[in-house]
Enzyme design. Sequence first.
Site, PDB file in Angstrom:
ATOM      1  N   PHE A 151       0.808  -1.229   0.000  1.00  0.00           N
ATOM      2  CA  PHE A 151       0.000   0.000   0.000  1.00  0.00           C
ATOM      3  C   PHE A 151       0.836   1.271   0.000  1.00  0.00           C
ATOM      4  O   PHE A 151       0.331   2.342  -0.327  1.00  0.00           O
ATOM      5  CB  PHE A 151      -0.931   0.021   1.232  1.00  0.00           C
ATOM      6  CG  PHE A 151      -0.244   0.428   2.510  1.00  0.00           C
ATOM      7  CD1 PHE A 151      -0.009   1.773   2.786  1.00  0.00           C
ATOM      8  CD2 PHE A 151       0.202  -0.507   3.429  1.00  0.00           C
ATOM      9  CE1 PHE A 151       0.646   2.162   3.949  1.00  0.00           C
ATOM     10  CE2 PHE A 151       0.857  -0.134   4.585  1.00  0.00           C
ATOM     11  CZ  PHE A 151       1.077   1.210   4.840  1.00  0.00           C
ATOM     12  N   LYS A 175      -1.213  -7.086  -9.259  1.00  0.00           N
ATOM     13  CA  LYS A 175      -2.183  -7.198  -8.164  1.00  0.00           C
ATOM     14  C   LYS A 175      -1.811  -6.090  -7.186  1.00  0.00           C
ATOM     15  O   LYS A 175      -0.917  -6.242  -6.367  1.00  0.00           O
ATOM     16  CB  LYS A 175      -2.056  -8.589  -7.506  1.00  0.00           C
ATOM     17  CG  LYS A 175      -3.322  -9.112  -6.852  1.00  0.00           C
ATOM     18  CD  LYS A 175      -3.875  -8.252  -5.740  1.00  0.00           C
ATOM     19  CE  LYS A 175      -3.071  -8.359  -4.472  1.00  0.00           C
ATOM     20  NZ  LYS A 175      -3.455  -7.334  -3.471  1.00  0.00           N
ATOM     21  N   GLU A 178      -5.035  -3.867  -1.961  1.00  0.00           N
ATOM     22  CA  GLU A 178      -6.473  -3.583  -1.871  1.00  0.00           C
ATOM     23  C   GLU A 178      -6.729  -2.292  -1.107  1.00  0.00           C
ATOM     24  O   GLU A 178      -7.830  -1.742  -1.152  1.00  0.00           O
ATOM     25  CB  GLU A 178      -7.222  -4.767  -1.232  1.00  0.00           C
ATOM     26  CG  GLU A 178      -6.854  -5.101   0.209  1.00  0.00           C
ATOM     27  CD  GLU A 178      -5.610  -5.985   0.327  1.00  0.00           C
ATOM     28  OE1 GLU A 178      -4.662  -5.799  -0.451  1.00  0.00           O
ATOM     29  OE2 GLU A 178      -5.579  -6.849   1.234  1.00  0.00           O
ATOM     30  N   SER A 228       5.120  -6.996   3.419  1.00  0.00           N
ATOM     31  CA  SER A 228       5.685  -7.327   4.726  1.00  0.00           C
ATOM     32  C   SER A 228       6.466  -8.645   4.662  1.00  0.00           C
ATOM     33  O   SER A 228       6.209  -9.481   3.789  1.00  0.00           O
ATOM     34  CB  SER A 228       4.549  -7.447   5.747  1.00  0.00           C
ATOM     35  OG  SER A 228       3.691  -8.503   5.352  1.00  0.00           O
ATOM     36  N   CYS A 283       9.860   1.410   3.418  1.00  0.00           N
ATOM     37  CA  CYS A 283      10.740   0.312   3.816  1.00  0.00           C
ATOM     38  C   CYS A 283      12.177   0.789   3.954  1.00  0.00           C
ATOM     39  O   CYS A 283      13.028   0.061   4.413  1.00  0.00           O
ATOM     40  CB  CYS A 283      10.661  -0.821   2.805  1.00  0.00           C
ATOM     41  SG  CYS A 283      11.269  -0.310   1.210  1.00  0.00           S
ATOM     42  N   GLU A 377       9.222  -4.151  13.014  1.00  0.00           N
ATOM     43  CA  GLU A 377       8.918  -3.054  12.093  1.00  0.00           C
ATOM     44  C   GLU A 377       7.671  -2.328  12.591  1.00  0.00           C
ATOM     45  O   GLU A 377       6.609  -2.932  12.724  1.00  0.00           O
ATOM     46  CB  GLU A 377       8.670  -3.600  10.682  1.00  0.00           C
ATOM     47  CG  GLU A 377       8.435  -2.491   9.684  1.00  0.00           C
ATOM     48  CD  GLU A 377       8.232  -2.987   8.257  1.00  0.00           C
ATOM     49  OE1 GLU A 377       7.526  -3.993   8.077  1.00  0.00           O
ATOM     50  OE2 GLU A 377       8.786  -2.370   7.332  1.00  0.00           O
TER      51      GLU A 377
HETATM   52  P1  NAD Z   1       1.331  -6.659   3.116  1.00  0.00           P
HETATM   53  O1  NAD Z   1       2.349  -7.720   3.213  1.00  0.00           O
HETATM   54  O2  NAD Z   1       0.246  -6.622   4.108  1.00  0.00           O
HETATM   55  O3  NAD Z   1       0.625  -6.691   1.674  1.00  0.00           O
HETATM   56  C1  NAD Z   1       1.379  -6.780   0.488  1.00  0.00           C
HETATM   57  C2  NAD Z   1       0.543  -7.503  -0.559  1.00  0.00           C
HETATM   58  O4  NAD Z   1       0.249  -8.812  -0.085  1.00  0.00           O
HETATM   59  C3  NAD Z   1      -0.781  -6.821  -0.857  1.00  0.00           C
HETATM   60  O5  NAD Z   1      -0.988  -6.814  -2.244  1.00  0.00           O
HETATM   61  C4  NAD Z   1      -1.802  -7.695  -0.133  1.00  0.00           C
HETATM   62  O6  NAD Z   1      -3.029  -7.754  -0.798  1.00  0.00           O
HETATM   63  C5  NAD Z   1      -1.156  -9.070  -0.142  1.00  0.00           C
HETATM   64  N1  NAD Z   1      -1.520  -9.887   1.027  1.00  0.00           N
HETATM   65  C6  NAD Z   1      -1.876  -9.442   2.256  1.00  0.00           C
HETATM   66  N2  NAD Z   1      -2.125 -10.494   3.078  1.00  0.00           N
HETATM   67  C7  NAD Z   1      -1.911 -11.610   2.348  1.00  0.00           C
HETATM   68  C8  NAD Z   1      -1.999 -13.012   2.641  1.00  0.00           C
HETATM   69  N3  NAD Z   1      -2.344 -13.448   3.834  1.00  0.00           N
HETATM   70  N4  NAD Z   1      -1.694 -13.880   1.657  1.00  0.00           N
HETATM   71  C9  NAD Z   1      -1.342 -13.443   0.435  1.00  0.00           C
HETATM   72  N5  NAD Z   1      -1.257 -12.133   0.111  1.00  0.00           N
HETATM   73  C10 NAD Z   1      -1.528 -11.229   1.050  1.00  0.00           C
HETATM   74  O7  NAD Z   1       2.138  -5.259   3.100  1.00  0.00           O
HETATM   75  P2  NAD Z   1       1.537  -3.803   3.149  1.00  0.00           P
HETATM   76  O8  NAD Z   1       1.023  -3.552   4.527  1.00  0.00           O
HETATM   77  O9  NAD Z   1       0.666  -3.534   2.002  1.00  0.00           O
HETATM   78  O10 NAD Z   1       2.863  -2.938   2.906  1.00  0.00           O
HETATM   79  C11 NAD Z   1       3.749  -2.578   3.938  1.00  0.00           C
HETATM   80  C12 NAD Z   1       4.905  -3.544   4.038  1.00  0.00           C
HETATM   81  O11 NAD Z   1       5.598  -3.591   2.798  1.00  0.00           O
HETATM   82  C13 NAD Z   1       5.940  -3.123   5.066  1.00  0.00           C
HETATM   83  O12 NAD Z   1       6.356  -4.258   5.758  1.00  0.00           O
HETATM   84  C14 NAD Z   1       7.069  -2.560   4.219  1.00  0.00           C
HETATM   85  O13 NAD Z   1       8.348  -2.612   4.821  1.00  0.00           O
HETATM   86  C15 NAD Z   1       6.992  -3.449   3.038  1.00  0.00           C
HETATM   87  N6  NAD Z   1       7.641  -2.858   1.883  1.00  0.00           N
HETATM   88  C16 NAD Z   1       8.846  -3.364   1.531  1.00  0.00           C
HETATM   89  C17 NAD Z   1       9.530  -2.805   0.476  1.00  0.00           C
HETATM   90  C18 NAD Z   1      10.878  -3.328   0.096  1.00  0.00           C
HETATM   91  O14 NAD Z   1      11.391  -2.881  -0.898  1.00  0.00           O
HETATM   92  N7  NAD Z   1      11.484  -4.226   0.827  1.00  0.00           N
HETATM   93  C19 NAD Z   1       8.970  -1.746  -0.248  1.00  0.00           C
HETATM   94  C20 NAD Z   1       7.712  -1.273   0.121  1.00  0.00           C
HETATM   95  C21 NAD Z   1       7.051  -1.847   1.204  1.00  0.00           C
END
Ligand code: NAD
Length: 486
Positions: A151, A175, A178, A228, A283, A377
Amino acid sequence: MKYGELLNYVGGAYVPPMTGRRDLDVSDPRTGDAIARAPLSQATDVDAAVCAAKAAFPAWSAMPIKERVQVFYRYKALLEQRIDELSAVITEENGKVVGEARAEVLKAIELTEFACSLPQIASGEVLEVSRGVECRIERVPMGVVASIAPFNFPVMVPNWTIPNAIALGNCMILKPSEQVPISASRIADLLREAGLPSGVFQVVHGGQEAVEAICDHPGIAAVSFVGSTRIAKVVYRRATSNLKRCLALGGAKNHLIVMPDADREMAATNIVASMSGCAGQRCMAASVMVAVSATDHIIDRMADVARAMVPGRDIGPVISAEARDRITRYIDEAEQLGAKVIVDGRDARVPGSENGYYLGPTIIDHVTPDMRIAQEEVFGPVLVIIRAPDVDRALEIENASPYGNAASVFTESGGVARYVMERANAGMVGVNVGVPVPREPFSFGGWNESRFGVGDITGRGSIEFWSQSRKMTTKWNREAGRDWMS
Ligand code: NAD
């Protein structure tokens, strides 16, 4: 609702999900108001997107790369023309202040610029390996690929993958998160306007079910994920167990080591900008400052800079009420355990946006490495300060983190800077830089629990991921002698 019910984008057209609509409200984090409803797509929707991508793949991949990138020259120009409109969408769905939203689009432009240079960079190799015998390597696309986004960067992170993967000849399914699905539709519109043929790019909205279907679908060859660490592990395991190529970027806990000789003003402003920019939802954000020895003069200045920030003007809200409450719990717990909250953003109020999910910048001193807030985090505008007597202890604290995205050192000493750069346990290391993001053509990618898989997600490092090499050996010289290789 301003944006109404969003649709998937498949085969060049907007289509509703196939098996009845199940939706999720998308809210503006500045107000809490619902602004759109995003469909929770299922396996049938992913399958439809894969079919459209598969149908488009032969023609798109057969086109020379110099022609394919013409789409991205036009896309880049469109991003430049529509920067205000796109930034406004980012602000509405993610909450970023205008300057941050614009910076995100500018980064998408830079990423696209790099993709336009791929004909020069991904041109392959050729060598006469013995008389009349030539070996040649060509980069060949993987086929249908998928990109799963978080997000926190609704435009930038999708553009980490879209221009490079598609310019290299793949057809892609995005994808988006959401929580911020609206920008993805704008990206689809701009790609279509830039002349990308139907079926080369699709958007499938949704959450867990859509992601699982992507990991399981036999028609998808490679999956990139950004999100994450917990979900990165799930996606990496599931995609690779289905024999797909996968690169999954996870969360982070970035440490900044601050030496007493650091330039006070530069360190203070950079560190506060790093921990508070995008409301700390980056991140690459500064999360732990390891203050080495006599650094109070820098910490005092940081506190002044942070206190001067106005929520709503200089710092946007976090993404949701749940996120705000989770971050607040971390701060409360640290305080109860004896840490000192020297700048407190918990009571941030923005007149006229009383229902927004605001938190002001928060700096907590005298945190100890065993506290949860020092290890996990937080993903909000919170910086914890751990005191260390010397640089070796500071490195020990940094090295103990299971993550490994970024680390920085603030010092005027080249020797100390080099010492830290060589020993920090992170994929992206900075000196006097709060957010050490490598810019194109350098690649973005962390280590340890911040990245699963091989290679990086942007720049030169992404070329290997989004393509495979075909090795060709040819002999046209009949007079050439035969040897064991003939
Ligand atoms: P998230 O892991 O909750 O969601 C990421 C994606 O996974 C979304 O598209 C979501 O729909 C999907 N998802 C969520 N739950 C799921 C499940 N149970 N099974 C399968 N798919 C699922 O992350 P977020 O809250 O959207 O974003 C923040 C996180 O992203 C932070 O931890 C941040 O550090 C990380 N991030 C990392 C980088 C990097 O380059 N390392 C860059 C940007 C963000």
